[in-house]
Design a protein around this motif. Structure first.
Motif, PDB file in Angstrom:
ATOM      1  N   THR A  55      16.228 -30.305 -18.235  1.00 10.85           N
ATOM      2  CA  THR A  55      16.473 -28.958 -18.755  1.00 10.85           C
ATOM      3  C   THR A  55      17.229 -28.998 -20.073  1.00 10.85           C
ATOM      4  O   THR A  55      16.787 -28.433 -21.070  1.00 10.85           O
ATOM      5  CB  THR A  55      17.283 -28.130 -17.730  1.00 10.85           C
ATOM      6  N   GLU A  56      18.366 -29.689 -20.080  1.00  9.48           N
ATOM      7  CA  GLU A  56      19.236 -29.694 -21.249  1.00  9.48           C
ATOM      8  C   GLU A  56      18.654 -30.480 -22.424  1.00  9.48           C
ATOM      9  O   GLU A  56      18.733 -30.041 -23.559  1.00  9.48           O
ATOM     10  CB  GLU A  56      20.618 -30.257 -20.894  1.00  9.48           C
ATOM     11  N   SER A 114      16.918 -33.725 -11.606  1.00 11.86           N
ATOM     12  CA  SER A 114      17.193 -33.227 -12.957  1.00 11.86           C
ATOM     13  C   SER A 114      16.954 -34.275 -14.034  1.00 11.86           C
ATOM     14  O   SER A 114      17.001 -33.974 -15.214  1.00 11.86           O
ATOM     15  CB  SER A 114      18.626 -32.717 -13.037  1.00 11.86           C
ATOM     16  N   ARG A 165       8.308 -25.854 -14.751  1.00  8.77           N
ATOM     17  CA  ARG A 165       7.971 -27.265 -14.972  1.00  8.77           C
ATOM     18  C   ARG A 165       8.473 -28.125 -13.806  1.00  8.77           C
ATOM     19  O   ARG A 165       7.798 -29.069 -13.389  1.00  8.77           O
ATOM     20  CB  ARG A 165       8.593 -27.782 -16.273  1.00  8.77           C
ATOM     21  N   ALA A 166       9.645 -27.794 -13.292  1.00 11.43           N
ATOM     22  CA  ALA A 166      10.190 -28.546 -12.154  1.00 11.43           C
ATOM     23  C   ALA A 166       9.263 -28.425 -10.944  1.00 11.43           C
ATOM     24  O   ALA A 166       8.989 -29.422 -10.265  1.00 11.43           O
ATOM     25  CB  ALA A 166      11.586 -28.033 -11.806  1.00 11.43           C
ATOM     26  N   ALA A 208      12.934 -28.345 -20.301  1.00 16.56           N
ATOM     27  CA  ALA A 208      12.115 -27.992 -19.136  1.00 16.56           C
ATOM     28  C   ALA A 208      12.688 -26.743 -18.463  1.00 16.56           C
ATOM     29  O   ALA A 208      13.887 -26.510 -18.484  1.00 16.56           O
ATOM     30  CB  ALA A 208      12.099 -29.151 -18.146  1.00 16.56           C
ATOM     31  N   ASP A 209      11.790 -25.948 -17.872  1.00 22.04           N
ATOM     32  CA  ASP A 209      12.248 -24.777 -17.118  1.00 22.04           C
ATOM     33  C   ASP A 209      11.915 -24.985 -15.640  1.00 22.04           C
ATOM     34  O   ASP A 209      11.358 -26.008 -15.246  1.00 22.04           O
ATOM     35  CB  ASP A 209      11.616 -23.494 -17.669  1.00 22.04           C
ATOM     36  N   SER A 210      12.244 -23.991 -14.807  1.00 18.24           N
ATOM     37  CA  SER A 210      12.037 -24.144 -13.369  1.00 18.24           C
ATOM     38  C   SER A 210      10.559 -24.260 -13.011  1.00 18.24           C
ATOM     39  O   SER A 210      10.192 -24.932 -12.049  1.00 18.24           O
ATOM     40  CB  SER A 210      12.693 -22.999 -12.610  1.00 18.24           C
TER      41      SER A 210
END
Length: 81
Positions: free
Chosen positions: A30-31, A64, A39-40, A35-37
């Protein structure tokens, strides 16, 4: 182990649209990679299909970075020692 780790990295990089040399084992999706949720969830689904496992969505918090993803998949698939 290395073959599985390489496959996980390949899947993650494909979904995050990154080159493999851009992604480190501890780089935060993410950082550092934006990536966003969604993509997760895509990563989770792709890993489940590739390795024939079912990963609890509660594990997403641990997933993460690449090392965390590998740890979760290896535990779920029974690769862990």
């Amino acid at each position: 182990m290395e073959k599985n780790f390489a496959k996980i990295k390949e899947i993650v990089c494909e979904i995050l649209e990154l080159e493999e040399d851009e992604v480190t084992d501890e780089g935060l999706f993410t950082e550092e990679y934006g990536a966003d949720s969604l993509r997760a969830i895509e990563i989770l689904g792709a890993l489940e299909r590739e390795f024939g496992v079912v990963i609890d969505q509660a594990e997403l918090a641990r997933m993460s970075h690449l090392r965390g993803v590998y740890d979760v998949v290896s535990e779920t698939a029974g690769w862990a020692k």
